[in-house]
Design an enzyme around this catalytic site. Structure first.
Site, PDB file in Angstrom:
ATOM      1  CE  LYS A   1      -4.232  -1.235   2.318  1.00 30.09           C
ATOM      2  NZ  LYS A   1      -5.017  -0.947   3.510  1.00 30.09           N
TER       3      LYS A   1
ATOM      4  CG  ASP B   1      -8.016   1.478   3.543  1.00 30.73           C
ATOM      5  OD1 ASP B   1      -8.780   0.544   3.213  1.00 30.73           O
ATOM      6  OD2 ASP B   1      -6.779   1.372   3.515  1.00 30.73           O
TER       7      ASP B   1
END
Ligand code: ATR
Length: 273
Positions: A70, A106
């Site tokens: 990520k 997210d």
């Protein structure tokens, strides 16, 4: 059944075997009758610079990234949204005209998951942890209008760093975690504490106002000891699996052209893994 025109997406991780994303996306693909597939791709971090451009050349629609990619992927992409840059991580890549566009869902997933349970007051939030998950949580809370976001982390330097990077964030020492709960509208566990096989999160919820929502990013077990203790005290709670399901929505829509729903049936299906 797949045709030769099937749209292909997937998730890159190292390891990737634990990922629930293939099961989740497969459920939506079948639900919508889409000619497409979502596959797990085990890719070593050192191979990412070669693999990412190859995905575009192979005609994939895009991918999700999970640990440890990520953060590492940021410099390898053609474009990165301001949101992903602020959070410092990309979890969704959309491939258009051979270009890799990175974003982060997210914060969106976190907020969509808690939104139905949020108290009206959006004044104070307490966030435990200062890793990647906590960064997305702080970003989401600040965007939602929280005025006071108190971050506590075992390593306080990491919490202090967040105060310089996100609006309305202050930090306190980890030892104060039970004391800072007064007047809080939301308490978030964004540490790995409470996860099956990890240490427990020691915290006393006495000072937390009854209206306050308690949420955990840990979802193994689904009801963590923190959520069980909060439920017992009568607090609204939101489990961490909901965040995982919601964060998957924007990617699916971008790759497969339909906006999927997060439903109790989906949750039960994913839990049956
Ligand atoms: P992620 O990016 O998924 O949030 P991470 O960066 O490894 O994962 O962060 C895990 C979080 O759990 C961190 O805030 C970590 O605290 P440190 O920054 O001090 O490492 C926290 N954490 C893990 N084990 C802990 C423990 N035993 N006590 C307190 N906090 C802990």
């Amino acid at each position: 059944m797949l045709s030769g025109k099937a749209a292909i997406a997937g998730v890159l991780g190292w390891p990737v075997a634990h990922s629930l994303s293939p099961r989740l996306h497969q459920y939506w693909l079948e639900k919508h009758g889409i000619d497409g597939a979502y596959v797990p791709l085990a890719v070593r971090p050192e191979d990412m610079a070669q693999v990412l451009p190859a995905l575009a050349k192979m005609g994939l629609r895009g991918v999700n990234l999970t640990l440890p990619h990520k953060e590492l992927a940021l410099p390898l992409l053609d474009e990165v949204t301001d949101e992903a840059r602020a959070i410092g991580a990309v979890n969704t890549i959309v491939i258009r005209d051979g270009r890799l566009l990175g974003s982060n869902s997210d914060a969106y997933g976190f907020m969509e998951n808690i939104r139905p349970h949020l108290p009206k007051a959006r004044q104070k939030a307490v966030v435990l942890g200062a890793g990647g998950a906590a960064r997305a949580v702080c970003y989401a809370l600040a965007r939602e209008g929280f005025r006071e976001i108190v971050v506590l982390n075992r390593t306080q330097d990491k919490a202090s760093l967040l105060t310089t990077q996100f609006p309305h964030v202050t930090s306190e020492s980890w030892e104060k975690r039970s004391e800072v709960l007064d007047e809080a509208d939301v308490l978030v566990n964004a540490t790995s504490l409470g996860m099956t096989g990890k240490e427990q999160l020691e915290i006393d919820l006495s000072a937390l106002p009854p209206r306050a929502l308690v949420t955990d990013i840990v979802y193994t077990p689904l009801l963590t000891p923190l959520l069980l203790a909060a439920k017992k005290k009568g607090h609204p709670v939101a489990d961490g699996l909901g965040m995982l399901l919601h964060q998957a929505v924007p990617g699916f829509e971008a790759w497969f052209g339909q906006r999927p729903l997060v439903t109790p049936e989906l949750k039960a299906f994913v839990l049956g893994a």
